[in-house]
Design an enzyme around this catalytic site. Structure first.
Site, PDB file in Angstrom:
ATOM      1  N   PRO A   1       0.790  -1.237   0.000  1.00  0.00           N
ATOM      2  CA  PRO A   1       0.000   0.000   0.000  1.00  0.00           C
ATOM      3  C   PRO A   1       0.821   1.285   0.000  1.00  0.00           C
ATOM      4  O   PRO A   1       0.269   2.368   0.032  1.00  0.00           O
ATOM      5  CB  PRO A   1      -0.799  -0.122   1.289  1.00  0.00           C
TER       6      PRO A   1
ATOM      7  N   SER B   1       3.766   1.896   2.144  1.00  0.00           N
ATOM      8  CA  SER B   1       4.512   2.232   3.365  1.00  0.00           C
ATOM      9  C   SER B   1       6.002   2.360   3.066  1.00  0.00           C
ATOM     10  O   SER B   1       6.644   3.348   3.459  1.00  0.00           O
ATOM     11  CB  SER B   1       4.263   1.185   4.448  1.00  0.00           C
ATOM     12  N   LYS B   2       6.555   1.372   2.367  1.00  0.00           N
ATOM     13  CA  LYS B   2       7.989   1.406   2.056  1.00  0.00           C
ATOM     14  C   LYS B   2       8.289   2.434   0.961  1.00  0.00           C
ATOM     15  O   LYS B   2       9.332   3.090   0.995  1.00  0.00           O
ATOM     16  CB  LYS B   2       8.471   0.014   1.647  1.00  0.00           C
TER      17      LYS B   2
ATOM     18  N   CYS C   1       7.685 -11.054   4.409  1.00  0.00           N
ATOM     19  CA  CYS C   1       7.207 -11.106   5.798  1.00  0.00           C
ATOM     20  C   CYS C   1       6.847 -12.546   6.150  1.00  0.00           C
ATOM     21  O   CYS C   1       5.861 -12.816   6.822  1.00  0.00           O
ATOM     22  CB  CYS C   1       6.019 -10.164   6.010  1.00  0.00           C
TER      23      CYS C   1
END
Length: 314
Positions: free
Chosen positions: A126, A128-129, A246
């Site tokens: 989405p 974030s990184k 993850c």
């Protein structure tokens, strides 16, 4: 609270077998405990709009307790407020903060993007990184952020705009084809690949592991190799790539690196950041340089994660 035995019985059998194969029983118990309790909410300040000193002052005025993060000066662990409560704050609405897991913050830091560089985030939603990379670059340079899923792509665009990250161009294409479309085009590439998500399992939330199967792990590892090849093609000679997931199994982590070392002109390089939660990757029966990768195990502060830093060589 659930007993260790109850935790073992709830999680997928094959997943538990892997944990006991790779870790001591005591360490497995620690991992299971890290998958039971609700994690602290963590966030980073969006340095394109705000700064950590003002954020800490703001939180003190609001009586929001926090803890600094030793390896990232712009990140905080929130001790007495959850995500929903933080989302009601004006600083959240203004895009001054980004609620993000600590583990998720690690790949951009290891990528170490610099102002004026050209960066590819191959599977970006989405955002974030992606937005963290833009902040680390001080909004100077170019970021191409790709996302296959149309709905997630719209979410990515929304987050990019909210964070004021105006060096990001968002595209909606198949990640496997980006390397052929942009050959040797980028100084650095982040490949935070789709994965089976074992590092995010929560024992009390069946939804986090309901769809997990060994078959799905195998299917994902095939996709990861295709995406890795695409990222490699898109990277300039001597460029840097960060590969992250993850998840915890070897098939999607160390085995992907082993395949890449055998088939592509790359080398693994040391991760210089001192991240206290990091353990070395497994390299039994593999190229010994694979222990330059790191694993983050589930805990009260962190999700499970795997990160490797790679250089494209001549």
């Amino acid at each position: 609270m659930l007993s260790i035995k109850e935790m073992r019985n709830r999680l997928p059998k094959e997943f538990m077998e892997f944990l006991y194969e790779k870790y001591t029983p005591i360490k497995v118990d620690e991992i299971l405990l890290g998958m039971t309790s609700e994690r602290y909410t963590t966030l980073r300040v969006n340095t394109l709009k705000y700064d950590i000193q003002n954020l800490m002052k703001y939180f003190k005025e609001k009586n929001i307790k926090f803890e600094r993060v030793s390896w990232y000066k712009d990140a905080l662990i929130i001790k007495n407020a959850n995500e929903k409560q933080l989302q009601k704050l004006d600083i959240y609405e203004k895009g001054y903060i980004y609620i993000q897991s600590l583990s998720s913050m690690i790949p951009p830091i290891i990528l170490n993007p610099k102002p004026e560089e050209k960066i590819l985030d191959l599977t970006a939603a989405p955002g974030s990184k992606t937005t963290e990379i833009a902040a680390l670059m001080n909004n100077k340079g170019t970021i191409l952020a790709n996302e296959l899923d149309k709905i997630r792509c719209e979410r990515l665009k929304y987050n990019v705009e909210k964070q004021g990250a105006n060096i990001i161009e968002v595209i909606n294409e198949r990640g496997e084809k980006i390397g052929d479309k942009y050959p040797e085009n980028f100084d650095k590439v982040l490949l935070d690949t789709p994965c089976s998500g074992e590092g995010r399992f929560i024992v009390n939330s069946v939804a986090t592991y309901r769809d997990w199967t060994p078959k799905k792990v195998k299917e994902l590892s095939k996709l990861q190799k295709k995406l890795f090849l695409s990222a490699y093609k898109a990277l300039k000679q001597n460029g840097i790539m960060v590969y992250s997931t993850c998840t915890l199994n070897e098939e999607e982590n160390e085995n992907i690196l082993q395949w890449a070392l055998e088939n592509l002109k790359i080398k693994l390089i040391d991760i210089e950041q001192e991240i206290k939660e990091a353990k070395t990757g497994f390299n039994d029966n593999k190229d010994k340089t694979i222990n330059k990768s790191i694993r983050i195990l589930p805990s009260k502060n962190t999700e499970g994660f795997f990160v490797a830093k790679i250089k494209k060589i001549q």
